[in-house]
Motif scaffolding. Structure first.
Motif, PDB file in Angstrom:
ATOM      1  N   TRP A  51       0.836  -1.208   0.000  1.00  0.00           N
ATOM      2  CA  TRP A  51       0.000   0.000   0.000  1.00  0.00           C
ATOM      3  C   TRP A  51       0.875   1.263   0.000  1.00  0.00           C
ATOM      4  O   TRP A  51       0.628   2.194  -0.767  1.00  0.00           O
ATOM      5  CB  TRP A  51      -0.916  -0.042   1.219  1.00  0.00           C
ATOM      6  CG  TRP A  51      -1.740   1.177   1.456  1.00  0.00           C
ATOM      7  CD1 TRP A  51      -2.797   1.617   0.712  1.00  0.00           C
ATOM      8  CD2 TRP A  51      -1.596   2.124   2.523  1.00  0.00           C
ATOM      9  NE1 TRP A  51      -3.312   2.769   1.263  1.00  0.00           N
ATOM     10  CE2 TRP A  51      -2.592   3.090   2.379  1.00  0.00           C
ATOM     11  CE3 TRP A  51      -0.711   2.206   3.602  1.00  0.00           C
ATOM     12  CZ2 TRP A  51      -2.727   4.165   3.255  1.00  0.00           C
ATOM     13  CZ3 TRP A  51      -0.851   3.265   4.483  1.00  0.00           C
ATOM     14  CH2 TRP A  51      -1.847   4.231   4.302  1.00  0.00           C
ATOM     15  N   ILE A  52       1.921   1.256   0.834  1.00  0.00           N
ATOM     16  CA  ILE A  52       2.832   2.409   0.886  1.00  0.00           C
ATOM     17  C   ILE A  52       3.537   2.577  -0.459  1.00  0.00           C
ATOM     18  O   ILE A  52       3.620   3.687  -0.991  1.00  0.00           O
ATOM     19  CB  ILE A  52       3.849   2.244   2.031  1.00  0.00           C
ATOM     20  CG1 ILE A  52       3.136   2.337   3.384  1.00  0.00           C
ATOM     21  CG2 ILE A  52       4.960   3.278   1.928  1.00  0.00           C
ATOM     22  CD1 ILE A  52       3.977   1.885   4.567  1.00  0.00           C
ATOM     23  N   LEU A  53       4.031   1.488  -1.026  1.00  0.00           N
ATOM     24  CA  LEU A  53       4.703   1.564  -2.322  1.00  0.00           C
ATOM     25  C   LEU A  53       3.752   2.063  -3.398  1.00  0.00           C
ATOM     26  O   LEU A  53       4.119   2.910  -4.225  1.00  0.00           O
ATOM     27  CB  LEU A  53       5.292   0.205  -2.716  1.00  0.00           C
ATOM     28  CG  LEU A  53       6.017   0.166  -4.058  1.00  0.00           C
ATOM     29  CD1 LEU A  53       7.164   1.168  -4.102  1.00  0.00           C
ATOM     30  CD2 LEU A  53       6.511  -1.247  -4.340  1.00  0.00           C
ATOM     31  N   ALA A  54       2.512   1.588  -3.400  1.00  0.00           N
ATOM     32  CA  ALA A  54       1.529   2.044  -4.384  1.00  0.00           C
ATOM     33  C   ALA A  54       1.291   3.549  -4.257  1.00  0.00           C
ATOM     34  O   ALA A  54       1.165   4.252  -5.267  1.00  0.00           O
ATOM     35  CB  ALA A  54       0.220   1.283  -4.227  1.00  0.00           C
ATOM     36  N   LYS A  55       1.240   4.043  -3.017  1.00  0.00           N
ATOM     37  CA  LYS A  55       1.080   5.485  -2.811  1.00  0.00           C
ATOM     38  C   LYS A  55       2.272   6.252  -3.374  1.00  0.00           C
ATOM     39  O   LYS A  55       2.098   7.305  -4.001  1.00  0.00           O
ATOM     40  CB  LYS A  55       0.915   5.804  -1.319  1.00  0.00           C
ATOM     41  CG  LYS A  55      -0.449   5.431  -0.778  1.00  0.00           C
ATOM     42  CD  LYS A  55      -0.602   5.653   0.705  1.00  0.00           C
ATOM     43  CE  LYS A  55       0.036   6.908   1.217  1.00  0.00           C
ATOM     44  NZ  LYS A  55      -0.209   7.184   2.625  1.00  0.00           N
ATOM     45  N   HIS A  56       3.472   5.726  -3.187  1.00  0.00           N
ATOM     46  CA  HIS A  56       4.668   6.373  -3.742  1.00  0.00           C
ATOM     47  C   HIS A  56       4.607   6.396  -5.261  1.00  0.00           C
ATOM     48  O   HIS A  56       4.864   7.434  -5.880  1.00  0.00           O
ATOM     49  CB  HIS A  56       5.932   5.637  -3.279  1.00  0.00           C
ATOM     50  CG  HIS A  56       6.349   5.955  -1.893  1.00  0.00           C
ATOM     51  ND1 HIS A  56       7.571   6.486  -1.584  1.00  0.00           N
ATOM     52  CD2 HIS A  56       5.708   5.827  -0.709  1.00  0.00           C
ATOM     53  CE1 HIS A  56       7.670   6.662  -0.279  1.00  0.00           C
ATOM     54  NE2 HIS A  56       6.546   6.261   0.275  1.00  0.00           N
ATOM     55  N   TRP A  64      12.723   4.230 -11.321  1.00  0.00           N
ATOM     56  CA  TRP A  64      13.645   3.739 -10.295  1.00  0.00           C
ATOM     57  C   TRP A  64      13.768   4.707  -9.130  1.00  0.00           C
ATOM     58  O   TRP A  64      13.868   4.288  -7.977  1.00  0.00           O
ATOM     59  CB  TRP A  64      15.004   3.427 -10.907  1.00  0.00           C
ATOM     60  CG  TRP A  64      14.928   2.249 -11.822  1.00  0.00           C
ATOM     61  CD1 TRP A  64      15.052   2.251 -13.186  1.00  0.00           C
ATOM     62  CD2 TRP A  64      14.668   0.893 -11.452  1.00  0.00           C
ATOM     63  NE1 TRP A  64      14.885   0.978 -13.673  1.00  0.00           N
ATOM     64  CE2 TRP A  64      14.653   0.121 -12.621  1.00  0.00           C
ATOM     65  CE3 TRP A  64      14.434   0.250 -10.234  1.00  0.00           C
ATOM     66  CZ2 TRP A  64      14.435  -1.248 -12.629  1.00  0.00           C
ATOM     67  CZ3 TRP A  64      14.211  -1.121 -10.226  1.00  0.00           C
ATOM     68  CH2 TRP A  64      14.216  -1.852 -11.423  1.00  0.00           C
ATOM     69  N   GLN A  65      13.784   6.000  -9.385  1.00  0.00           N
ATOM     70  CA  GLN A  65      13.853   6.977  -8.295  1.00  0.00           C
ATOM     71  C   GLN A  65      12.650   6.824  -7.372  1.00  0.00           C
ATOM     72  O   GLN A  65      12.773   6.890  -6.151  1.00  0.00           O
ATOM     73  CB  GLN A  65      13.910   8.406  -8.838  1.00  0.00           C
ATOM     74  CG  GLN A  65      15.274   8.853  -9.282  1.00  0.00           C
ATOM     75  CD  GLN A  65      16.191   9.186  -8.125  1.00  0.00           C
ATOM     76  OE1 GLN A  65      15.780   9.606  -7.053  1.00  0.00           O
ATOM     77  NE2 GLN A  65      17.481   9.000  -8.355  1.00  0.00           N
ATOM     78  N   CYS A  66      11.494   6.606  -7.945  1.00  0.00           N
ATOM     79  CA  CYS A  66      10.289   6.465  -7.141  1.00  0.00           C
ATOM     80  C   CYS A  66      10.330   5.170  -6.336  1.00  0.00           C
ATOM     81  O   CYS A  66       9.972   5.158  -5.157  1.00  0.00           O
ATOM     82  CB  CYS A  66       9.044   6.525  -8.014  1.00  0.00           C
ATOM     83  SG  CYS A  66       7.551   6.746  -7.041  1.00  0.00           S
ATOM     84  N   GLY A  73      12.807   7.995   0.934  1.00  0.00           N
ATOM     85  CA  GLY A  73      11.933   9.158   0.984  1.00  0.00           C
ATOM     86  C   GLY A  73      12.059  10.055  -0.234  1.00  0.00           C
ATOM     87  O   GLY A  73      12.724   9.723  -1.212  1.00  0.00           O
ATOM     88  N   PHE A  74      11.414  11.208  -0.132  1.00  0.00           N
ATOM     89  CA  PHE A  74      11.290  12.111  -1.279  1.00  0.00           C
ATOM     90  C   PHE A  74      12.217  13.323  -1.224  1.00  0.00           C
ATOM     91  O   PHE A  74      12.204  14.142  -2.130  1.00  0.00           O
ATOM     92  CB  PHE A  74       9.849  12.614  -1.393  1.00  0.00           C
ATOM     93  CG  PHE A  74       8.861  11.529  -1.718  1.00  0.00           C
ATOM     94  CD1 PHE A  74       8.775  11.000  -2.987  1.00  0.00           C
ATOM     95  CD2 PHE A  74       8.012  11.034  -0.739  1.00  0.00           C
ATOM     96  CE1 PHE A  74       7.866  10.003  -3.290  1.00  0.00           C
ATOM     97  CE2 PHE A  74       7.088  10.037  -1.027  1.00  0.00           C
ATOM     98  CZ  PHE A  74       7.027   9.523  -2.304  1.00  0.00           C
ATOM     99  N   ALA A  75      12.997  13.488  -0.176  1.00  0.00           N
ATOM    100  CA  ALA A  75      13.848  14.677  -0.053  1.00  0.00           C
ATOM    101  C   ALA A  75      14.755  14.814  -1.270  1.00  0.00           C
ATOM    102  O   ALA A  75      15.299  13.822  -1.774  1.00  0.00           O
ATOM    103  CB  ALA A  75      14.677  14.605   1.222  1.00  0.00           C
TER     104      ALA A  75
END
Length: 101
Positions: A51-56, A64-66, A73-75
């Motif tokens: 679920w977390i990966l799908a949200k990302h 690959w970055q995602c 994280g997204f920083a």
């Protein structure tokens, strides 16, 4: 997880290494009672990780970055860490497929 001075900044739980920052939301959704649920129920742990990966992937696209954002994280300054994680995932994927992907 520790900062450069060795102070604990967060904790990860179970097979999918669910970070404790997700626990309040998971509790409010009625998915977890506490972090022990992440340790005692591996199927739930994997479902939450997916679920977390799908949200990302929804936020930043299938790349690959995602994928690396699941770990780093997204920083903006975490690009290299994201790619290190993505390469580890790719290497595992290739190994499981029996060689070249």
């Amino acid at each position: 997880n520790r900062d450069k001075k060795g102070r604990i900044t967060s904790r990860d739980f179970g097979l999918m290494q669910i970070n404790d920052r997700h626990i309040p939301a998971l509790r409010s959704l009625g998915i977890l009672r506490n972090e022990q649920d992440l340790l005692n129920n591996p199927c739930l742990n994997v479902q939450i990780g997916a679920w977390i990966l799908a949200k990302h992937l929804k936020q930043c696209g299938v790349n690959w970055q995602c994928l690396g954002s699941y770990n780093a994280g997204f920083a903006d300054d975490n690009g290299p860490r994201r790619m290190i994680y993505a390469r580890k995932i790719y290497a595992t994927y290739t190994k499981l497929r029996g060689g070249a992907a």
